[in-house]
Motif scaffolding. Structure first.
Motif, PDB file in Angstrom:
ATOM      1  N   PRO A 134      -2.660  13.314  -7.574  1.00  0.00           N
ATOM      2  CA  PRO A 134      -2.460  12.073  -6.834  1.00  0.00           C
ATOM      3  C   PRO A 134      -0.978  11.824  -6.540  1.00  0.00           C
ATOM      4  N   THR A 135      -0.735  11.074  -5.495  1.00  0.00           N
ATOM      5  CA  THR A 135       0.634  10.634  -5.201  1.00  0.00           C
ATOM      6  C   THR A 135       0.775   9.174  -5.597  1.00  0.00           C
ATOM      7  N   ILE A 136      -0.343   8.591  -6.064  1.00  0.00           N
ATOM      8  CA  ILE A 136      -0.336   7.191  -6.505  1.00  0.00           C
ATOM      9  C   ILE A 136      -0.084   7.203  -8.014  1.00  0.00           C
ATOM     10  N   GLU A 137       1.056   6.645  -8.375  1.00  0.00           N
ATOM     11  CA  GLU A 137       1.555   6.765  -9.742  1.00  0.00           C
ATOM     12  C   GLU A 137       0.553   6.314 -10.794  1.00  0.00           C
ATOM     13  N   ARG A 138      -0.106   5.178 -10.569  1.00  0.00           N
ATOM     14  CA  ARG A 138      -0.944   4.628 -11.638  1.00  0.00           C
ATOM     15  C   ARG A 138      -2.157   5.514 -11.950  1.00  0.00           C
ATOM     16  N   LEU A 139      -2.533   6.406 -11.054  1.00  0.00           N
ATOM     17  CA  LEU A 139      -3.696   7.264 -11.307  1.00  0.00           C
ATOM     18  C   LEU A 139      -3.425   8.270 -12.442  1.00  0.00           C
ATOM     19  N   TYR A 140      -2.149   8.468 -12.794  1.00  0.00           N
ATOM     20  CA  TYR A 140      -1.834   9.367 -13.921  1.00  0.00           C
ATOM     21  C   TYR A 140      -2.176   8.726 -15.270  1.00  0.00           C
ATOM     22  N   LYS A 141      -2.639   7.456 -15.228  1.00  0.00           N
ATOM     23  CA  LYS A 141      -3.089   6.805 -16.467  1.00  0.00           C
ATOM     24  C   LYS A 141      -4.607   6.678 -16.466  1.00  0.00           C
ATOM     25  N   GLU A 198       0.841  -1.205   0.000  1.00  0.00           N
ATOM     26  CA  GLU A 198       0.000   0.000   0.000  1.00  0.00           C
ATOM     27  C   GLU A 198       0.879   1.260   0.000  1.00  0.00           C
ATOM     28  N   VAL A 199       1.946   1.218   0.747  1.00  0.00           N
ATOM     29  CA  VAL A 199       2.868   2.372   0.794  1.00  0.00           C
ATOM     30  C   VAL A 199       3.549   2.533  -0.561  1.00  0.00           C
ATOM     31  N   ASN A 200       3.924   1.396  -1.159  1.00  0.00           N
ATOM     32  CA  ASN A 200       4.718   1.451  -2.395  1.00  0.00           C
ATOM     33  C   ASN A 200       3.942   1.873  -3.634  1.00  0.00           C
ATOM     34  N   GLN A 201       2.622   2.026  -3.518  1.00  0.00           N
ATOM     35  CA  GLN A 201       1.881   2.512  -4.686  1.00  0.00           C
ATOM     36  C   GLN A 201       2.096   4.025  -4.885  1.00  0.00           C
ATOM     37  N   HIS A 202       2.640   4.689  -3.866  1.00  0.00           N
ATOM     38  CA  HIS A 202       2.915   6.130  -3.960  1.00  0.00           C
ATOM     39  C   HIS A 202       4.288   6.355  -4.608  1.00  0.00           C
ATOM     40  N   PRO A 254      -6.434   5.067  -3.253  1.00  0.00           N
ATOM     41  CA  PRO A 254      -6.739   5.412  -4.649  1.00  0.00           C
ATOM     42  C   PRO A 254      -8.150   5.931  -4.897  1.00  0.00           C
ATOM     43  N   GLU A 255      -9.131   5.391  -4.198  1.00  0.00           N
ATOM     44  CA  GLU A 255     -10.520   5.799  -4.443  1.00  0.00           C
ATOM     45  C   GLU A 255     -10.694   7.292  -4.124  1.00  0.00           C
ATOM     46  N   GLU A 256     -10.181   7.688  -2.970  1.00  0.00           N
ATOM     47  CA  GLU A 256     -10.324   9.069  -2.526  1.00  0.00           C
ATOM     48  C   GLU A 256      -9.410  10.008  -3.337  1.00  0.00           C
ATOM     49  N   GLN A 257      -8.215   9.564  -3.644  1.00  0.00           N
ATOM     50  CA  GLN A 257      -7.308  10.413  -4.444  1.00  0.00           C
ATOM     51  C   GLN A 257      -7.907  10.686  -5.819  1.00  0.00           C
ATOM     52  N   LYS A 258      -8.635   9.707  -6.353  1.00  0.00           N
ATOM     53  CA  LYS A 258      -9.258   9.902  -7.670  1.00  0.00           C
ATOM     54  C   LYS A 258     -10.365  10.966  -7.591  1.00  0.00           C
ATOM     55  N   ILE A 259     -11.192  10.883  -6.581  1.00  0.00           N
ATOM     56  CA  ILE A 259     -12.263  11.882  -6.425  1.00  0.00           C
ATOM     57  C   ILE A 259     -11.665  13.279  -6.294  1.00  0.00           C
ATOM     58  N   ARG A 260     -10.649  13.388  -5.470  1.00  0.00           N
ATOM     59  CA  ARG A 260     -10.039  14.705  -5.230  1.00  0.00           C
ATOM     60  C   ARG A 260      -9.344  15.249  -6.482  1.00  0.00           C
TER      61      ARG A 260
END
Ligand code: GLC
Length: 420
Positions: free
Chosen positions: A340-347, A109-113, A326-332
């Motif tokens: 986002p700080t979660i890399e995959r959300l940039y796709k 979970e930490v490493n997704q950032h 990820p769910e909340e970072q996407k809404i924001r």
């Protein structure tokens, strides 16, 4: 009496069954732009899912004021606030007051950032907070006005930017006396440190203090960068720019009274809002470069940490994991342009559709320049205040760039002499 005992007993059974009884946790979040509103909405979503309650602690707008307030709470070992929203430059300063999340949050979970942001939140092996959103300085411009005045692209250098700002300002002022060329954060506070670091790096003048902790600010390029910024005041920027924070600059740009603005990504969603005078007329570009340098954006961003003085640490950790997930970072990202700080959300297509520049300017976000909080640790705030005060003197005409960086260098050496 018997009845009361029975009720307490029942509560205990329920608590044991559901692992934890419903509790109230207090969350201190920010208040710039839509921050407070989106923070409340996210906390409510988690509360609904878990049956707990979140109390929002309203924090001041300016990051410096927040830090002062948080330091008072933490020094008093107060349990009033369970979860704190922390600026990316604070972990070194405040680490001793926060729970080590390394042992509490699964590594996957930490490493997704982004690695670099996790590193910024790690102090002597301790994970002080979970990344929530990242920030980088951007150049906002009016697409309609660039076209009107014959420009095809955003400026690549600060000199080009100032020339364009002047031409547009002169033209627009004929019908709008309040119009100005360029707004930014010139007040003497952390935001000025961010703006000025961008100027200095973009002129090839270094990062004030290098990775090894050496003071590098006393150089001709840094001095030239500060002199260039001072030349904007009262020419392409209003005299009042030396009192502006993020929201003052945004207010002017969003009401249609500026050609260019330096700000963080959050200004996009608001500028594109239905009540914005410039909806559909905003372009976003990397900040310009200085003479002989290359463009630079300061790395900003916010994290969530759990206070060691919290009486509800497990529940507070659950809230932090949800908000940083990820769910909340996407809404924001979609509603407020919080990166986002979660890399995959940039796709993520929905995120890219709402904020096209998340894709086109991805390298600006991944190459953003850190302020020297890593090497200066607990002294960062003093370093930043010395820097922004020196810059402020140049902007206000009290000093020239060369004299300011020479004096600053001596001041920083003195702070370093006490150890960092
Ligand atoms: C933004 C950045 C933060 C920075 C602050 C300065 O909130 O995310 O890192 O310190 O602006 O005003």
């Amino acid at each position: 009496m018997k009845k009361a005992i029975a009720i307490i007993g029942l509560t205990a059974v329920i608590a044991a069954n559901s692992q934890a009884a419903a509790v109230t946790v207090t969350l201190a979040c920010g208040a710039v732009g839509q921050e407070l509103e989106l923070c409340k909405a996210g906390a409510d979503r988690w509360a609904k899912k878990t049956g707990n309650t979140v109390k929002i602690f309203e924090s001041p707008n300016l990051t410096n004021d927040r830090l002062g307030l948080y330091q008072q709470q933490l020094a008093a070992k107060s349990s009033d606030i369970d979860v704190y929203q922390l600026d990316v430059v604070w972990p070194g300063l405040l680490s001793q007051h926060f729970v080590d999340l390394k042992t509490k949050v699964p590594a996957a979970e930490v490493n997704q950032h982004f690695k670099g942001i996790v590193a910024a939140n790690t102090v002597n092996g301790k994970l002080v907070a979970l990344p929530w959103f990242t920030d980088a300085g951007l150049l906002y411009y009016r697409t309609d006005l660039l076209t009107k005045y014959g420009y095809k692209t955003a400026p690549k250098t600060w000199a080009e930017m100032a020339a364009m700002a002047k031409k547009i300002q002169d033209g627009e002022q004929k019908t709008n006396k309040s119009f100005t060329g360029f707004v930014w954060q010139g007040k003497n506070y952390e935001g000025l440190t961010c703006n000025a670091l961008e100027w200095v790096v973009s002129f090839g003048g270094g990062t004030i203090i290098d990775d090894k902790g050496n003071v590098t600010i006393n150089n001709a390029r840094a001095a030239a960068a500060l002199d260039a910024a001072a030349s904007w005041v009262k020419s392409v920027s209003p005299a009042g720019v030396t009192t502006y924070g993020e929201e003052e600059a945004r207010g002017i740009f969003q009401s249609g009274n500026a050609a260019f603005m330096r700000n963080w990504p959050y200004a996009w969603a608001l500028g594109q809002g239905d009540d914005s005078k410039i909806k559909g007329k905003i372009g976003v570009a990397p900040l310009p470069s200085g003479t002989g340098g290359k463009p630079a954006a300061t790395l900003g961003g916010w994290q969530l940490g759990v206070s060691t003085y919290s009486k509800n640490q497990a529940t507070a950790i659950s809230l932090v994991r949800y908000l940083a997930g990820p769910e909340e970072q996407k809404i924001r990202a979609i509603e407020g342009t919080y990166n986002p700080t979660i890399e995959r959300l940039y796709k993520d297509q929905a995120i890219l559709k709402a904020n096209p520049f998340f894709g086109s300017l991805l390298s600006v976000f991944t190459n953003a320049v850190a302020r020297p909080s890593g090497p200066t640790k607990s002294k960062y705030n003093q370093v930043s205040q010395a820097f922004s005060s020196a810059v402020s003197d140049v902007l206000n005409g009290k000093s020239k760039g060369a004299a300011a960086v020479a004096k600053l260098s001596t001041d920083l050496a003195r702070i370093k002499g006490r150890g960092w």
